[in-house]
Scaffold this motif. Structure first.
Motif, PDB file in Angstrom:
ATOM      1  N   ALA A   1       7.448  11.795   9.870  1.00 46.38           N
ATOM      2  CA  ALA A   1       7.267  12.364  11.207  1.00 46.38           C
ATOM      3  C   ALA A   1       7.215  11.261  12.258  1.00 46.38           C
ATOM      4  N   GLU A   2       6.535  10.171  11.951  1.00 46.74           N
ATOM      5  CA  GLU A   2       6.420   9.055  12.892  1.00 46.74           C
ATOM      6  C   GLU A   2       7.783   8.443  13.203  1.00 46.74           C
ATOM      7  N   LEU A   3       8.665   8.454  12.203  1.00 45.82           N
ATOM      8  CA  LEU A   3       9.994   7.874  12.387  1.00 45.82           C
ATOM      9  C   LEU A   3      10.965   8.834  13.069  1.00 45.82           C
ATOM     10  N   GLY A   4      10.510  10.039  13.338  1.00 47.94           N
ATOM     11  CA  GLY A   4      11.355  10.966  14.087  1.00 47.94           C
ATOM     12  C   GLY A   4      12.100  11.978  13.242  1.00 47.94           C
ATOM     13  N   TYR A   5      11.780  12.062  11.942  1.00 44.10           N
ATOM     14  CA  TYR A   5      12.440  13.045  11.082  1.00 44.10           C
ATOM     15  C   TYR A   5      11.794  14.412  11.254  1.00 44.10           C
ATOM     16  N   ALA A   6      12.624  15.441  11.254  1.00 46.12           N
ATOM     17  CA  ALA A   6      12.111  16.799  11.403  1.00 46.12           C
ATOM     18  C   ALA A   6      11.357  17.245  10.157  1.00 46.12           C
ATOM     19  N   ASP A   7      11.742  16.718   8.990  1.00 47.78           N
ATOM     20  CA  ASP A   7      11.038  17.069   7.760  1.00 47.78           C
ATOM     21  C   ASP A   7      11.167  15.917   6.771  1.00 47.78           C
ATOM     22  N   GLN A   8      10.276  15.914   5.781  1.00 46.45           N
ATOM     23  CA  GLN A   8      10.231  14.826   4.820  1.00 46.45           C
ATOM     24  C   GLN A   8      11.480  14.780   3.941  1.00 46.45           C
ATOM     25  N   SER A   9      12.035  15.949   3.618  1.00 47.60           N
ATOM     26  CA  SER A   9      13.198  15.984   2.734  1.00 47.60           C
ATOM     27  C   SER A   9      14.392  15.256   3.359  1.00 47.60           C
ATOM     28  N   HIS A  10      14.543  15.382   4.675  1.00 46.92           N
ATOM     29  CA  HIS A  10      15.631  14.674   5.367  1.00 46.92           C
ATOM     30  C   HIS A  10      15.423  13.164   5.264  1.00 46.92           C
ATOM     31  N   PHE A  11      14.193  12.728   5.440  1.00 49.36           N
ATOM     32  CA  PHE A  11      13.876  11.306   5.310  1.00 49.36           C
ATOM     33  C   PHE A  11      14.170  10.807   3.898  1.00 49.36           C
ATOM     34  N   ILE A  12      13.767  11.575   2.891  1.00 52.09           N
ATOM     35  CA  ILE A  12      13.988  11.166   1.496  1.00 52.09           C
ATOM     36  C   ILE A  12      15.483  11.045   1.212  1.00 52.09           C
ATOM     37  N   ARG A  13      16.283  11.990   1.716  1.00 57.22           N
ATOM     38  CA  ARG A  13      17.735  11.927   1.500  1.00 57.22           C
ATOM     39  C   ARG A  13      18.322  10.671   2.125  1.00 57.22           C
ATOM     40  N   ASP A  14      17.916  10.370   3.352  1.00 54.72           N
ATOM     41  CA  ASP A  14      18.440   9.188   4.035  1.00 54.72           C
ATOM     42  C   ASP A  14      18.049   7.903   3.301  1.00 54.72           C
ATOM     43  N   PHE A  15      16.780   7.804   2.909  1.00 52.11           N
ATOM     44  CA  PHE A  15      16.293   6.597   2.246  1.00 52.11           C
ATOM     45  C   PHE A  15      17.000   6.404   0.906  1.00 52.11           C
ATOM     46  N   THR A  16      17.142   7.479   0.151  1.00 51.59           N
ATOM     47  CA  THR A  16      17.778   7.399  -1.158  1.00 51.59           C
ATOM     48  C   THR A  16      19.248   7.029  -1.031  1.00 51.59           C
ATOM     49  N   ALA A  17      19.924   7.609  -0.030  1.00 53.47           N
ATOM     50  CA  ALA A  17      21.344   7.294   0.172  1.00 53.47           C
ATOM     51  C   ALA A  17      21.535   5.831   0.550  1.00 53.47           C
ATOM     52  N   ALA A  18      20.601   5.281   1.313  1.00 54.58           N
ATOM     53  CA  ALA A  18      20.747   3.907   1.790  1.00 54.58           C
ATOM     54  C   ALA A  18      20.373   2.883   0.730  1.00 54.58           C
ATOM     55  N   THR A  19      19.317   3.133  -0.031  1.00 50.76           N
ATOM     56  CA  THR A  19      18.798   2.120  -0.959  1.00 50.76           C
ATOM     57  C   THR A  19      19.143   2.390  -2.419  1.00 50.76           C
TER      58      THR A  19
ATOM     59  N   THR B   1       0.856  -1.186   0.000  1.00 43.63           N
ATOM     60  CA  THR B   1       0.000   0.000   0.000  1.00 43.63           C
ATOM     61  C   THR B   1       0.890   1.233   0.000  1.00 43.63           C
ATOM     62  N   ARG B   2       0.452   2.266  -0.642  1.00 43.81           N
ATOM     63  CA  ARG B   2       1.264   3.480  -0.739  1.00 43.81           C
ATOM     64  C   ARG B   2       1.290   4.194   0.610  1.00 43.81           C
ATOM     65  N   PRO B   3       2.443   4.302   1.245  1.00 42.56           N
ATOM     66  CA  PRO B   3       2.495   4.976   2.547  1.00 42.56           C
ATOM     67  C   PRO B   3       2.214   6.471   2.431  1.00 42.56           C
ATOM     68  N   ASP B   4       1.755   7.035   3.510  1.00 43.67           N
ATOM     69  CA  ASP B   4       1.652   8.484   3.628  1.00 43.67           C
ATOM     70  C   ASP B   4       3.038   8.958   4.050  1.00 43.67           C
ATOM     71  N   TRP B   5       3.869   9.335   3.079  1.00 42.80           N
ATOM     72  CA  TRP B   5       5.281   9.593   3.362  1.00 42.80           C
ATOM     73  C   TRP B   5       5.514  10.712   4.369  1.00 42.80           C
ATOM     74  N   PRO B   6       4.829  11.869   4.279  1.00 45.90           N
ATOM     75  CA  PRO B   6       5.058  12.902   5.295  1.00 45.90           C
ATOM     76  C   PRO B   6       4.722  12.409   6.700  1.00 45.90           C
ATOM     77  N   ARG B   7       3.609  11.679   6.833  1.00 42.12           N
ATOM     78  CA  ARG B   7       3.240  11.163   8.147  1.00 42.12           C
ATOM     79  C   ARG B   7       4.256  10.140   8.636  1.00 42.12           C
ATOM     80  N   LEU B   8       4.711   9.259   7.728  1.00 48.14           N
ATOM     81  CA  LEU B   8       5.686   8.248   8.118  1.00 48.14           C
ATOM     82  C   LEU B   8       7.006   8.894   8.534  1.00 48.14           C
TER      83      LEU B   8
END
Length: 264
Positions: A236-254, A227-234
């Motif tokens: 925030a739930e994971l502890g990221y201050a903003d979605q762009s930081h999460f996207i950078r981390d995910f892209t760098a890792a995978t 199912t398509r996650p709600d990325w901004p909500r996810l």
């Protein structure tokens, strides 16, 4: 374990299950403080194309027995990629986070992103162990052979730090809502730099890396649910201050942004 049989960290697990079988087995009770579990991937791709499998590793050291040799893998910070072809199997020992330090005889950070001949840590007997284990098909018999070997090379004196560090890693990887590294250090009454040195010595990765990797495991698992996650909500739930930081981390890792990963 999920229905497809793959453990967290195996990327695109539903696709992986079409190409290989992953069996797991617990260690002997006397090894439970050192070994989390044994893992045995098997594949038969004869007459089929090779399969490229990516794994987002955990903060664990592994002893891996394969036809090509026996290696000890330190924490792998980049995606670990393995090309499977023909027919084969491997047998792995996943040491608990922090628990390889007594075998290493030095800082586990020296093993990061490396694969070292297992004989350097376990002696020449690991070669005979590799042959014995890979000649078998029965998982219980394979595990029993590794149990016997590891029980014969256990450190003479237990290291009380092993359980302490393992508990700290568990705190950081428990899931959404886990404490930040600085908050954990304050809770322990320990300077952050001392916590970092402890992790370098026993885990091989920094507390910040361990926390970030746990967040990305959770994000990948959500995306793999279909199912398509709600990325901004996810984010925030994971502890990221903003979605762009999460996207950078995910892209760098995978290697791909989260939306691309979820799209398959």
């Amino acid at each position: 374990m999920s229905g497809h049989g793959m453990r967290r960290g195996v990327l695109r697990p539903q696709e992986a299950a079409r190409h290989l079988e992953l069996r797991v087995h617990p260690p002997a009770d006397a090894l439970a403080g050192y070994v989390e579990y044994y893992w045995n991937p098997r594949w038969d791709l004869r007459g089929r194309p090779d399969h490229v499998q990516d794994v987002l590793a955990h903060p664990n050291v592994h002893l891996v027995l394969e036809e090509s040799g026996a290696l000890v893998y330190g924490v792998q910070r980049a995606v670990y990629r393995r090309v499977l072809s023909g027919r084969g199997q491997a047998f792995g020992v996943r040491f608990r986070a922090g628990a390889f330090r007594p075998f290493a005889g030095g800082p586990v950070a020296e093993l990061v992103d490396r694969a070292v001949p297992a004989a350097e840590y376990f002696g020449a007997g690991v070669t005979a162990l590799r042959r014995e284990v890979l000649a078998r098909d029965d998982l219980e018999a394979m595990a029993a052979a590794v149990d016997r070997f590891l029980l014969g090379v256990l450190p003479a004196e237990p290291d009380p730090r092993v359980a302490e560090v393992g508990a700290l890693v568990d705190r950081l990887t428990a899931g959404p809502g886990t404490p930040r590294v600085d908050a954990l250090a304050r809770e322990l009454g320990m300077p952050v730099r001392r916590l970092q040195r402890l992790f370098a010595e026993y885990v091989g990765a920094s507390p910040k890396w361990v926390l970030r990797r746990a967040r990305l495991h959770e994000a990948a698992a959500r995306a793999d649910e279909g199912t398509r996650p709600d990325w901004p909500r996810l984010a925030a739930e994971l502890g990221y201050a903003d979605q762009s930081h999460f996207i950078r981390d995910f892209t760098a890792a995978t290697g791909v942004p989260p939306t691309h990963y979820a799209a398959g």
